[in-house]
Enzyme design. Structure first.
Site, short mmCIF file in Angstrom:
data_model
loop_
_atom_site.label_atom_id
_atom_site.label_comp_id
_atom_site.label_asym_id
_atom_site.label_seq_id
_atom_site.Cartn_x
_atom_site.Cartn_y
_atom_site.Cartn_z
N PRO A 2 0.82 -1.21 0.17
CA PRO A 2 0.10 0.00 -0.08
C PRO A 2 0.82 1.16 0.16
O PRO A 2 1.78 1.29 0.46
CB PRO A 2 -0.79 0.22 1.19
CG PRO A 2 0.12 -1.12 2.08
CD PRO A 2 0.88 -1.89 1.25
N GLU A 3 0.45 2.26 -0.63
CA GLU A 3 0.86 3.71 -0.55
C GLU A 3 0.32 4.50 0.81
O GLU A 3 -0.56 3.78 1.34
CB GLU A 3 0.95 4.29 -1.64
CG GLU A 3 1.51 3.45 -2.96
CD GLU A 3 1.89 4.06 -4.24
OE1 GLU A 3 1.86 5.26 -4.35
OE2 GLU A 3 2.15 3.48 -5.35
N LYS A 52 3.77 6.05 5.19
CA LYS A 52 3.31 4.64 5.06
C LYS A 52 3.57 3.79 6.23
O LYS A 52 3.26 2.61 6.31
CB LYS A 52 4.10 3.84 4.00
CG LYS A 52 4.17 4.23 2.53
CD LYS A 52 5.13 3.65 1.80
CE LYS A 52 5.19 4.51 0.28
NZ LYS A 52 6.43 4.16 -0.56
N ARG A 304 13.34 -0.62 -8.72
CA ARG A 304 11.83 -0.37 -8.94
C ARG A 304 11.52 -0.18 -10.43
O ARG A 304 12.09 0.73 -11.12
CB ARG A 304 11.20 0.77 -8.02
CG ARG A 304 11.72 0.54 -6.49
CD ARG A 304 11.14 -0.73 -6.09
NE ARG A 304 9.75 -1.02 -6.01
CZ ARG A 304 8.74 -0.46 -5.31
NH1 ARG A 304 9.31 0.27 -4.22
NH2 ARG A 304 7.51 -0.63 -5.39
#
Length: 322
Positions: A2-3, A52, A304
DNA sequence: GCCCTATGTTAAA
DNA sequence: TTAACCTAGGGCT
């Protein structure tokens, strides 16, 4: 996975379903068992997200810090007080975001037998929450929690969090205004001091807390910014506009429980908006851009996947000649 | 079953 | 720059 928007939703949900209640804290898996004892039987007195990270404050002044990482997820269940509670965290299927809990169907008879690797379990008189697969789950003193938070950059959702607290009778309008203005100026000032590419900087939680791989890609597209542009070459108005756009799409994410960054006029494929029509660049490599003829590009950067449109986010030139 | 993937972070090399 | 870590689901054989 999740962000920040998911963690802010979590903070609200803990406040809604567990706020002020005494919680039994355990670790069915065992790995969190020693620390769980420190807060077992304590009252939950605060629930706060910064980027986060989730911070749950207990009556004995200890703080539970949870970071979901890539795979972590919370699931909830209970009586009618939990009927609005969703599971939040790693999607279990592609195309799924959050799913409603099976709350409120029949009498609540306590938490179910743990399924899989449940690191932590919180149980109140009305329901339960299970945590699986977090990167971090630890009990800290308030001073230690403050140290962790001091290392994080400004959070675009600080105003949204303030609004939630205001609705709950905490804080003030003036406070929200001051905090969000300070956060924006902080972001702009930090960018001006950095030479790293803006695409890398947006993922740096010490610079900006809460943005992850999807919001990074989508915000840069929406602002027509080349991800490889050095931070300090962004003009101050561009940096301000970038901050404001991130705030806007992340606040939408908190409201919707999913990330949707496309404007209505840019959605073409038939069917529901999410997920196939939700993004401009994320996981759209080799597909045609929604706005131009270019194909969406993909490159692995710092481990990423970075997505962008070479047409809409052209290499910036330092001195533009007319 | 085995391999891959994922909205993430950290430490070692 | 690479590997390690945490976990579950989907696609494949």
């Amino acid at each position: 996975m999740p962000e920040g928007h998911s963690v802010h939703r979590l903070a609200r949900q803990f406040d809604d379903v567990f706020g002020g209640q005494v919680l039994a804290v355990s670790s069915p898996q065992g790995r969190f068992a020693p620390a769980a004892k420190l807060i077992d039987g304590q009252q939950l007195v605060s629930s706060h997200a910064h980027g986060k990270q989730l911070f749950l404050g207990f009556g004995n002044d200890l703080v539970l810090r949870v970071h979901l990482g890539l795979y972590g997820a919370w699931s909830f269940g209970g009586d009618e007080h939990f009927s609005g509670a969703s599971s939040i965290g790693a999607p279990r299927r592609v195309g799924e975001s959050e799913h409603a809990s099976a709350a409120g169907q029949g009498p609540y008879e306590g938490p179910p037998e743990p399924v899989g690797q449940v690191r932590a379990r919180l149980v109140s008189a009305h329901g339960w929450a299970d945590l699986r697969g977090p990167t971090a789950c630890e009990v800290l003193t308030e001073a230690q929690a403050a140290t962790v938070r001091a290392k994080l950059g400004p959070d675009p959702l600080i105003a949204a969090a303030g609004e939630f607290n205001l609705a709950k009778g905490r804080g003030s309008r003036a406070e929200i205004t001051d905090d969000s203005r300070a956060a924006k100026q902080d972001f702009i000032a930090r960018l001006a001091k950095k030479k790293t590419p803006i695409g890398t900087a947006l993922m740096d939680q010490a610079l900006l807390a809460g943005v992850g791989n999807i919001y990074r890609a989508e915000a840069l597209f929406r602002c027509s910014i080349d991800p490889f542009m050095p931070c300090n070459e962004l003009s101050k108005p561009s940096a301000a506009a970038l901050w404001e756009d991130i705030v806007s799409i992340m606040e939408d994410g908190v409201r919707d429980g999913k990330i949707i960054t496309t404007r209505p006029q840019h959605r073409s494929a038939p069917g529901p908006v999410w997920p196939d029509n939700a993004y401009y660049t994320y996981q759209r490599q080799h597909q045609q851009c929604r706005l131009c003829d270019a194909g969406i590009a993909l490159m692995e950067v710092a481990g990423r996947k970075l997505y962008w449109c070479p047409g809409c986010q052209p290499k910036a030139r330092k001195r533009v000649k007319r």
